[in-house]
Design a protein around this motif. Structure first.
Motif, PDB file in Angstrom:
ATOM      1  N   VAL A  15      14.181   2.130  -7.637  1.00  0.00           N
ATOM      2  CA  VAL A  15      12.719   2.237  -7.655  1.00  0.00           C
ATOM      3  C   VAL A  15      12.244   2.855  -8.961  1.00  0.00           C
ATOM      4  CG1 VAL A  15      10.735   3.366  -6.582  1.00  0.00           C
ATOM      5  CG2 VAL A  15      12.509   2.346  -5.140  1.00  0.00           C
ATOM      6  N   CYS A  37      10.316  -2.221  -4.095  1.00  0.00           N
ATOM      7  CA  CYS A  37      10.086  -0.766  -4.165  1.00  0.00           C
ATOM      8  C   CYS A  37       9.373  -0.273  -2.916  1.00  0.00           C
ATOM      9  CB  CYS A  37       9.262  -0.422  -5.407  1.00  0.00           C
ATOM     10  SG  CYS A  37      10.157  -0.600  -6.964  1.00  0.00           S
ATOM     11  N   ARG A  38       8.369  -1.011  -2.484  1.00  0.00           N
ATOM     12  CA  ARG A  38       7.642  -0.594  -1.284  1.00  0.00           C
ATOM     13  C   ARG A  38       8.566  -0.588  -0.065  1.00  0.00           C
ATOM     14  NH1 ARG A  38       2.964  -4.123   1.554  1.00  0.00           N
ATOM     15  NH2 ARG A  38       4.805  -5.429   1.912  1.00  0.00           N
ATOM     16  N   ILE A  58      10.899   2.525  -0.305  1.00  0.00           N
ATOM     17  CA  ILE A  58      10.202   3.788  -0.058  1.00  0.00           C
ATOM     18  C   ILE A  58       9.805   3.912   1.406  1.00  0.00           C
ATOM     19  CG2 ILE A  58       8.116   5.109  -0.597  1.00  0.00           C
ATOM     20  CD1 ILE A  58      10.255   5.205  -2.758  1.00  0.00           C
ATOM     21  N   ILE A  82       4.136   4.780  -1.260  1.00  0.00           N
ATOM     22  CA  ILE A  82       3.989   4.343  -2.647  1.00  0.00           C
ATOM     23  C   ILE A  82       2.563   3.810  -2.796  1.00  0.00           C
ATOM     24  CG2 ILE A  82       4.993   2.089  -2.079  1.00  0.00           C
ATOM     25  CD1 ILE A  82       5.951   1.981  -5.034  1.00  0.00           C
ATOM     26  N   CYS A 127      -0.783   2.730  -5.710  1.00  0.00           N
ATOM     27  CA  CYS A 127      -1.111   2.269  -7.057  1.00  0.00           C
ATOM     28  C   CYS A 127      -2.592   2.522  -7.311  1.00  0.00           C
ATOM     29  CB  CYS A 127      -0.798   0.777  -7.199  1.00  0.00           C
ATOM     30  SG  CYS A 127      -1.353   0.052  -8.764  1.00  0.00           S
ATOM     31  N   MET A 153       1.420   4.860 -10.813  1.00  0.00           N
ATOM     32  CA  MET A 153       2.215   4.569  -9.623  1.00  0.00           C
ATOM     33  C   MET A 153       2.753   5.890  -9.088  1.00  0.00           C
ATOM     34  SD  MET A 153       1.982   1.248  -9.451  1.00  0.00           S
ATOM     35  CE  MET A 153       3.130   1.023  -8.111  1.00  0.00           C
ATOM     36  N   THR A 154       2.569   6.134  -7.795  1.00  0.00           N
ATOM     37  CA  THR A 154       2.980   7.396  -7.177  1.00  0.00           C
ATOM     38  C   THR A 154       3.860   7.109  -5.979  1.00  0.00           C
ATOM     39  OG1 THR A 154       0.880   8.405  -7.841  1.00  0.00           O
ATOM     40  CG2 THR A 154       2.167   9.546  -6.162  1.00  0.00           C
ATOM     41  N   ILE A 155       5.008   7.777  -5.927  1.00  0.00           N
ATOM     42  CA  ILE A 155       5.885   7.673  -4.757  1.00  0.00           C
ATOM     43  C   ILE A 155       6.105   9.072  -4.189  1.00  0.00           C
ATOM     44  CG2 ILE A 155       7.053   5.617  -5.624  1.00  0.00           C
ATOM     45  CD1 ILE A 155       9.469   7.422  -6.280  1.00  0.00           C
TER      46      ILE A 155
END
Length: 566
Positions: free
Chosen positions: A439, A512-513, A516, A523, A525, A535-537
């Motif tokens: 990711v 990625c989604r 996570i 996650i 955007c 972009m925040t996870i």
């Protein structure tokens, strides 16, 4: 319906669709026929009466008035001009009454014919009954005043019942006529509204790119756009569910033949409602795929009264999805062979004890990225077959960020992009290091690809309310709201990315989604067109088993994630 109304309505004789002369003739004929019968009866039973000059004068006037209905060009005159005919009718009726009195007394009832003409014409809406009563009064009083006998009160009042009766009948008929006009107007308006809605319905049906069919409980069509429906079942569907059962070549999505009870119309008539059910019909190579939806109809007593079905041809979409799946599977299989060779030779090279630390470190980066690429290929092959297997363990995200930044540094340097990381010394989270590394690599790669030269990509790692949070911030081309809402869809690329020369397949953020969300994180955007993207996870620090089992709220922090995570 309009012809029925005209036939039943009192206004039939005054229909504006009829020529004025014909309307006048139709109104005069009842009086003329009655007069002819009176003269015929008198010739048989009261022959001496025919010798009275008043009787012949009355006959002549009746004939003249009948001819006037035909000869006079009433359509060229004002509409009320024709009312001179019923007014003049009172003259011959009065002469006939006086000439046959007292042997024939019923002639006074003939006064109702011109009165009814006046009150039903609609040309004198309020005074027609009074006018008829006044003319009747003149008819019955003229003989009283013309008689050589002195006029007395008894003679005058004795003749009043006839005008009063005519007034009562005229007023009653006038009110009935008015009510009929109102009802007729309301009914015509209702019919016009219904016709408008019918035209609107069929116009809408003809304008949509779907087949629509409404059937009653016996399967007979109520409403349909036949032109669109022809591809589905030809003319035979117009005869209902029984004909549908005889259609050949209807299959499920997987290719299994449908029984008669499984076909769409039969299912809908059985009370079943469904949405986007795929049906194949026809034989290869011309076989088509339809997405069928159905809803049952019920009346006010909740009794079934049919169903409505819509058919949408999705053949091209299904073929495109199948081609996409075959392409991804083929490419993934083709990638396995070189990846296996790269991993094998990398492992052999790392076994050489004479390698320098720099070379060994480079080989480690190659091996790590090869493993992640292998995982990506496996994800492509397993798309749609369920989530990938995770191997979570306590992992230092700072160490993963360091490795990801080091791997991305050459790419950033070639694009004149600076990587700047801000993180604590350690940030432990319960996650799969390989998957989370995948990711981070993807987010950094995207941030560098879409950044402008000589800009900076910021990577921030923080501990936030029981979760580890990583933000990747670039100052690149950004996206609009319509693209931000779909960025996590498989194979979707934003409009700005498609118009640029930057390569990509649109699968990285979708993977990625999934990764996570498998970790129980989030996650998001946030992007502004022309300004950049963040972009925040978030990943939980503690494993799920460590979460309090009762009463307490989850310690995982979920940043606000609106509809963009669809």
């Amino acid at each position: 319906m309009d012809s029925t109304l005209r036939f039943l309505s009192i206004r039939a004789l005054h229909d504006s669709e009829l020529p004025a002369r014909r309307r006048a003739l139709l109104n005069q004929l009842p009086l003329s026929i009655t007069t002819a019968l009176v003269y015929a009866g008198s010739a048989v039973f009261h022959t001496p009466l025919l010798a009275n000059p008043l009787v012949w004068w009355a006959a002549g006037l009746f004939v003249l008035l009948l001819l006037a209905c035909v000869v006079v060009p009433w359509e060229r005159l004002p509409a009320r001009a024709v009312l001179v005919l019923p007014v003049l009718d009172f003259v011959p009726i009065g002469l006939l009454r006086e000439g046959m009195y007292p042997e024939v007394t019923g002639t006074v009832m003939m006064l109702l014919f011109p009165v009814l003409w006046l009150v039903t014409s609609g040309l004198v809406p309020y005074g027609a009954a009074l006018l008829g009563a006044a003319m009747t009064l003149v008819v019955v009083w003229v003989p009283v005043f013309a008689s050589p006998v002195p006029v007395t009160g008894d003679a005058l009042t004795g003749a009043l019942p006839v005008p009063l009766l005519v007034l009562a009948i005229g007023a009653t008929v006038q009110e009935i006529t008015h009510q009929l006009r109102v009802k007729e107007t309301q009914l015509r308006e209702a019919l016009a509204t219904t016709a408008h809605r019918k035209r609107l319905l069929y116009t809408v049906l003809d304008s949509i790119n779907s087949r629509v069919l409404a059937v009653d409980t016996d399967g007979r069509p109520l409403v349909t756009n036949y032109g669109m429906l022809a591809d589905y079942a030809g003319q035979r569907v117009a005869h209902g569910a029984a004909a549908e059962a005889s259609l050949p070549g209807m299959y499920t999505e997987s290719g299994r033949p449908l029984t008669s009870a499984q076909r769409p119309i039969a299912r809908a008539l059985a009370g079943e409602s469904f949405t986007d059910h795929l049906v194949r019909y026809g034989e290869a190579p011309t076989q088509r795929v339809l997405s069928v939806s159905a809803r049952t109809m019920h009346n006010d007593e909740h009794q079934p009264e049919g169903a409505v079905l819509s058919f949408h041809d999705v053949t091209e979409l299904v073929n495109a999805l199948n081609a996409q799946e075959e392409f991804v599977t083929g490419v993934s299989h083709e990638l396995r062979t070189p990846l296996t060779s790269i991993r094998g030779y990398t492992e052999l090279l790392t076994m050489d004890e004479t390698l320098s630390e720099t070379t060994r470190s480079g080989l480690g980066v190659i091996e790590r990225n090869t493993e992640q690429l292998q995982n990506l290929v496996d994800d492509l092959l397993g798309a749609g077959n369920g989530a990938a297997t995770l191997h979570p363990a306590p992992t230092d995200l700072v160490a993963l960020l360091t490795e990801a930044t080091a791997a991305a540094a050459p790419r950033a340097a070639s694009g004149a992009v600076t990587l700047q990381t801000q993180a604590p010394q350690t940030l432990i989270a319960h996650c799969d290091p390989v998957r989370i590394g995948q990711v981070l690599d993807n987010l950094l790669s995207n941030a560098i690809k879409y950044s402008r030269p000589h800009s900076t990509v910021h990577v921030l790692a923080t501990h936030h309310q029981g979760s580890a949070r990583v933000e990747v911030i670039d100052h690149g081309i950004g996206m609009g709201p319509e693209d931000t809402g779909r960025i996590f869809e498989r194979f979707y690329r934003s409009a700005t990315a498609r118009m640029s020369t930057i390569p990509g397949l649109g699968i990285g953020l979708a993977l990625c989604r999934e990764i996570i969300e498998q970790h129980g994180g989030t996650i998001t955007c946030r992007s502004v067109l022309g300004e950049g993207t963040t972009m925040t996870i978030t990943v939980p620090i503690n494993p799920p088993s460590a979460t309090p089992a009762s009463g307490g709220a989850s310690t995982t922090d979920h940043d606000p994630a609106p509809n963009i995570l669809v």
